[in-house]
Motif scaffolding. Sequence first.
Motif, PDB file in Angstrom:
ATOM      1  N   GLY A  49       6.122  -3.228   4.939  1.00 51.59           N
ATOM      2  CA  GLY A  49       6.900  -4.286   5.581  1.00 51.59           C
ATOM      3  C   GLY A  49       8.233  -4.604   4.940  1.00 51.59           C
ATOM      4  N   ALA A  50       8.680  -3.830   3.943  1.00 50.35           N
ATOM      5  CA  ALA A  50       9.937  -4.138   3.262  1.00 50.35           C
ATOM      6  C   ALA A  50      11.117  -4.093   4.230  1.00 50.35           C
ATOM      7  CB  ALA A  50      10.163  -3.167   2.100  1.00 50.35           C
ATOM      8  N   LEU A  51      11.263  -2.979   4.947  1.00 48.71           N
ATOM      9  CA  LEU A  51      12.369  -2.870   5.908  1.00 48.71           C
ATOM     10  C   LEU A  51      12.161  -3.808   7.084  1.00 48.71           C
ATOM     11  CD1 LEU A  51      14.970  -1.553   6.868  1.00 48.71           C
ATOM     12  CD2 LEU A  51      13.594   0.301   7.855  1.00 48.71           C
ATOM     13  N   SER A  52      10.919  -3.974   7.519  1.00 46.35           N
ATOM     14  CA  SER A  52      10.636  -4.850   8.669  1.00 46.35           C
ATOM     15  C   SER A  52      11.106  -6.278   8.396  1.00 46.35           C
ATOM     16  CB  SER A  52       9.140  -4.847   8.983  1.00 46.35           C
ATOM     17  OG  SER A  52       8.669  -3.551   9.269  1.00 46.35           O
ATOM     18  N   ILE A  53      10.848  -6.788   7.186  1.00 44.27           N
ATOM     19  CA  ILE A  53      11.253  -8.155   6.853  1.00 44.27           C
ATOM     20  C   ILE A  53      12.775  -8.282   6.899  1.00 44.27           C
ATOM     21  CG2 ILE A  53      11.299  -9.861   4.995  1.00 44.27           C
ATOM     22  CD1 ILE A  53       8.528  -8.845   4.169  1.00 44.27           C
TER      23      ILE A  53
ATOM     24  N   ASP B 114      11.430   5.865   9.797  1.00 48.54           N
ATOM     25  CA  ASP B 114      11.059   6.215   8.425  1.00 48.54           C
ATOM     26  C   ASP B 114       9.777   7.021   8.531  1.00 48.54           C
ATOM     27  OD1 ASP B 114      10.444   6.447   5.778  1.00 48.54           O
ATOM     28  OD2 ASP B 114      10.202   4.307   5.384  1.00 48.54           O
ATOM     29  N   MET B 115       9.930   8.324   8.778  1.00 45.51           N
ATOM     30  CA  MET B 115       8.782   9.191   9.020  1.00 45.51           C
ATOM     31  C   MET B 115       9.117  10.619   8.598  1.00 45.51           C
ATOM     32  SD  MET B 115       9.166   8.805  13.133  1.00 45.51           S
ATOM     33  CE  MET B 115       7.450   9.171  13.393  1.00 45.51           C
ATOM     34  N   LEU B 116       8.093  11.475   8.549  1.00 47.05           N
ATOM     35  CA  LEU B 116       8.268  12.809   8.001  1.00 47.05           C
ATOM     36  C   LEU B 116       9.058  13.750   8.901  1.00 47.05           C
ATOM     37  CD1 LEU B 116       4.703  13.432   6.496  1.00 47.05           C
ATOM     38  CD2 LEU B 116       6.808  12.945   5.251  1.00 47.05           C
ATOM     39  N   ASP B 117       8.897  13.660  10.213  1.00 52.38           N
ATOM     40  CA  ASP B 117       9.512  14.626  11.127  1.00 52.38           C
ATOM     41  C   ASP B 117      10.307  13.936  12.230  1.00 52.38           C
ATOM     42  OD1 ASP B 117       7.260  13.536  12.271  1.00 52.38           O
ATOM     43  OD2 ASP B 117       6.741  15.348  13.386  1.00 52.38           O
ATOM     44  N   PRO B 118      11.379  13.242  11.897  1.00 52.03           N
ATOM     45  CA  PRO B 118      12.133  12.503  12.921  1.00 52.03           C
ATOM     46  C   PRO B 118      12.751  13.413  13.987  1.00 52.03           C
ATOM     47  CG  PRO B 118      13.346  12.574  10.851  1.00 52.03           C
ATOM     48  CD  PRO B 118      11.974  13.100  10.555  1.00 52.03           C
TER      49      PRO B 118
ATOM     50  N   GLY C 151       0.824  -1.189   0.000  1.00 53.93           N
ATOM     51  CA  GLY C 151       0.000   0.000   0.000  1.00 53.93           C
ATOM     52  C   GLY C 151       0.862   1.244   0.000  1.00 53.93           C
ATOM     53  N   ALA C 152       1.846   1.297   0.899  1.00 49.87           N
ATOM     54  CA  ALA C 152       2.762   2.432   0.970  1.00 49.87           C
ATOM     55  C   ALA C 152       3.980   2.169   0.097  1.00 49.87           C
ATOM     56  CB  ALA C 152       3.198   2.663   2.417  1.00 49.87           C
ATOM     57  N   GLN C 153       4.638   3.255  -0.327  1.00 45.36           N
ATOM     58  CA  GLN C 153       5.880   3.137  -1.086  1.00 45.36           C
ATOM     59  C   GLN C 153       6.940   2.453  -0.230  1.00 45.36           C
ATOM     60  OE1 GLN C 153       6.758   3.872  -4.279  1.00 45.36           O
ATOM     61  NE2 GLN C 153       8.731   3.008  -3.768  1.00 45.36           N
ATOM     62  N   ILE C 154       7.635   1.474  -0.791  1.00 46.80           N
ATOM     63  CA  ILE C 154       8.621   0.737  -0.023  1.00 46.80           C
ATOM     64  C   ILE C 154       9.984   1.406  -0.124  1.00 46.80           C
ATOM     65  CG2 ILE C 154       7.415  -1.447  -0.357  1.00 46.80           C
ATOM     66  CD1 ILE C 154       9.644  -2.148  -2.407  1.00 46.80           C
ATOM     67  N   MET C 155      10.851   1.093   0.838  1.00 45.70           N
ATOM     68  CA  MET C 155      12.237   1.523   0.773  1.00 45.70           C
ATOM     69  C   MET C 155      12.980   0.595  -0.183  1.00 45.70           C
ATOM     70  SD  MET C 155      15.039   1.919   3.877  1.00 45.70           S
ATOM     71  CE  MET C 155      13.882   2.806   4.916  1.00 45.70           C
TER      72      MET C 155
END
Length: 347
Positions: free
Chosen positions: A132-136, A201-205, A100-104
């Motif tokens: 879930g790309a980075l999570s995996i 991986d967020m907009l305002d770290p 659903g979301a763009q993956i890294m």
Amino acid sequence: MALRGPLELGEKVQLTDRKGNMITIQIESGAMVQTPHGHILHDDLIGLSEGSVVTTQTTPRRAEDVDRNKPWKAARSIGGWQYAVMRPRLADYVLSMPRGAQIMYPKDIAQVLSLGDIRKGMRVLESGAGSGALSIHLLDAVGELGELTTIELRPEFAHIARANATVYFGGDPGWWSLLQGDFDSVAATLPADGYDRVVLDMLDPWNRLSEVERVLAPGGVFLSYITTTTQMSRLAEALRNSERWTEPQIDETLERSWKAQGLSVRPDHQMIGHTGFLVLSRLMAEGAPALRRRERGAKDTYTDIDREQGPEALESLGLRDISDRKLRKVIRDLDHQRSVLESKQGN
């Protein structure tokens, strides 16, 4: 996902033809995969060894598949096209999985694992599961002896990420804790100094640093994946303004593949350019201020020239990074070159 042996029901497999076109499927009993060159029965894949070749069977052309501008193609039979059968690599799986979301991208994930020194047995906190790309990759890196805690704000993204990880590992990974909610609220419930690595991986770290400082153990690594230069600059300055973080390291990875056919060796015309920045820093111990590089007095990189008033203010910026001696030499050399040119034109 099995590492070796015959292909089994429920496994993901990758079909690749001689042109490099790839199709990734999950083997289901009684199912069929439709390719541009005919169909393949899933049951024919069960029990095959990796590296086998399967041939498509003839499929009648549908009327909607016929190009009206090329009616002669309708008479061509389809079938007899060969595909090599392999288990997909993790990078292949991530790029082909439902999302659903763009993956890294894999190139950035590889840098996260390498620069972040993420290894088996570590406790890692991640925010922003996405698809879930980075999570995996993190689950694979820390292994069953480690622990991954992921905070995801949107429940639908959490569902997609968990489903993709379950399909990849062949079951729900028991060393993964997927929590739903906003980062600050959920992180406040986590133990202090409880994690070896934190990946955001967020907009305002930069707004999350206080909670990251609390949950990350001293010496732990903090990584943030961001996509714009303004985000990168703001996070870097926030880290520098705090006494708890080492000088931020900022990286960008560009990927370009090559073709090598005999003596014809050249890069591909297309490449994966900018996708994002990785900002990395390490947490200092409580009471031990981070060591900072001394700023050069002749260079001002912080004053906003648009906010300064008058010529005196502009002169105070001191942005010219060249000595008077060097400046005189440059002018002398250029004057000499001009004189040579003028003497040539006069002859």
